[in-house]
Write a protein that holds these residues in place. Structure first.
Motif, short mmCIF file in Angstrom:
data_model
loop_
_atom_site.label_atom_id
_atom_site.label_comp_id
_atom_site.label_asym_id
_atom_site.label_seq_id
_atom_site.Cartn_x
_atom_site.Cartn_y
_atom_site.Cartn_z
N GLU A 96 0.85 -1.03 -0.06
CA GLU A 96 0.02 -0.07 0.04
C GLU A 96 1.00 1.29 -0.10
O GLU A 96 1.71 1.57 0.90
N ALA A 97 0.83 1.97 -1.07
CA ALA A 97 1.61 3.27 -1.06
C ALA A 97 1.18 4.39 -1.89
O ALA A 97 1.63 5.04 -2.85
N GLU A 98 -0.16 4.60 -1.72
CA GLU A 98 -0.93 5.78 -2.37
C GLU A 98 -0.37 7.10 -1.94
O GLU A 98 -0.31 7.97 -2.60
N THR A 99 -0.27 7.13 -0.63
CA THR A 99 0.00 8.54 0.07
C THR A 99 1.35 8.38 0.86
O THR A 99 1.64 7.26 1.19
N ALA A 100 1.65 9.57 1.33
CA ALA A 100 2.77 9.55 2.43
C ALA A 100 2.65 8.71 3.54
O ALA A 100 3.46 8.25 3.98
N GLU A 101 1.44 8.85 4.20
CA GLU A 101 1.11 7.98 5.35
C GLU A 101 0.95 6.50 5.11
O GLU A 101 1.51 5.82 5.85
N ASP A 102 0.55 6.06 3.98
CA ASP A 102 0.83 4.73 3.53
C ASP A 102 2.24 4.44 3.40
O ASP A 102 2.71 3.34 4.05
N ILE A 103 2.95 5.09 2.90
CA ILE A 103 4.36 4.82 2.48
C ILE A 103 5.21 4.76 3.76
O ILE A 103 5.95 3.86 4.13
N LEU A 104 4.85 5.71 4.79
CA LEU A 104 5.66 5.65 6.08
C LEU A 104 5.01 4.87 7.05
O LEU A 104 5.40 4.71 8.42
N ALA A 105 4.17 3.68 6.75
CA ALA A 105 3.65 2.50 7.70
C ALA A 105 4.65 2.18 8.09
O ALA A 105 5.80 1.47 7.59
N GLN A 106 4.52 1.52 9.59
CA GLN A 106 5.70 0.54 9.96
C GLN A 106 6.12 -0.63 9.21
O GLN A 106 7.17 -0.87 9.11
#
Length: 192
Positions: free
Chosen positions: A82-92
Motif C-alpha cells: 500500500e503506497a498511495e499516500t505519504a502516510e501509507d508509505i510511512l507505515a511501520q
C-alpha cells in the motif's frame, strides 16, 4: 581440447570467487524497489507542491528517475505494498520491508555450492556432448568434484584444529609457509 576448455572454465569460476555473485531479487526486494519508486514519486510531488527550493525539487526528481532503474533491475513484485499516500508509505510495515530487503541484499551464495553447481552443470553439458571427449571430460569433472569435496573437508578440519588449539596456531601457520601463492589464494577464497 574439451578437457582444456573445461579446465579453463573451472579455473575461471574458482578464481573469480563468489563475491560478485548474488541471488536473484526476492519478492521482498522487488516490493522494496517498487516502494522506493513510489516514495520518490510522492516526495517529488510534495517538494513541488510545497514549493521547496529548486535544488530540493531537482534532487527528488533525480531520485525518482534513479528509482525506476531499481524497479527495472529487480522486476515488479507479485503483490504491491500500500503506497498511495505519504502516510501509507510511512507505515511501520514498509519500514520493516526496507530492513528485510536490506538484510537479504547482503546475502551471497556459498562458494562451495557455486563450485559444486558449476561442476554439475559442466558434467551435464559434457554428457550431452557425448563421444570420447565428452566421456573423458565427465571423468575429469567427477574427479575435480571429488577433489573439491576433499579440499573442503581439509580446510574445515584445519579451521577446527586452529579453533580448538589456539596455542598451536603459530606452528600450524609456520608449517603452511611452504605453500605456493596460488594454493594460498585458493584456500583463502574457499575459506571466505
Amino acid at each position: 581440447m574439451t578437457k582444456t576448455l573445461v579446465t579453463l572454465i573451472a579455473l575461471a569460476t574458482i578464481s573469480a570467487g563468489c563475491g560478485t555473485l548474488r541471488f536473484a531479487p526476492s519478492e521482498q526486494q522487488k516490493q522494496n524497489a517498487w516502494l522506493h519508486n513510489r516514495t520518490a514519486i510522492v516526495a517529488t510531488e510534495a517538494a513541488n507542491a510545497e514549493q521547496a527550493s529548486q535544488k530540493l525539487q531537482a534532487l527528488t526528481e533525480l531520485s525518482e528517475l534513479q528509482s525506476r532503474a531499481f524497479v527495472s533491475f529487480c522486476g515488479l513484485p507479485k503483490e504491491f505494498p500500500e503506497a498511495e499516500t505519504a502516510e501509507d508509505i510511512l507505515a511501520q510495515s514498509n519500514w520493516q520491508l526496507a530492513r528485510s530487503a536490506l538484510a537479504e541484499s547482503a546475502e551471497r551464495p556459498d562458494t562451495w555450492q557455486v563450485a559444486d553447481s558449476a561442476i554439475e552443470l559442466a558434467i551435464a553439458v559434457c554428457a550431452l556432448l557425448g563421444g570420447v571427449y565428452g566421456t573423458r571430460a565427465v571423468g575429469f569433472l567427477k574427479d575435480a568434484r571429488a577433489k573439491s569435496a576433499a579440499l573442503k573437508e581439509i580446510i574445515a578440519g584445519n579451521e577446527l584444529f586452529k579453533k580448538q588449539n589456539p596455542a598451536q596456531s603459530p606452528v600450524f601457520k609456520q608449517a603452511h609457509q611452504v605453500q605456493s601463492p596460488e594454493t594460498r589464494q585458493i584456500v583463502a577464497e574457499m575459506k571466505s
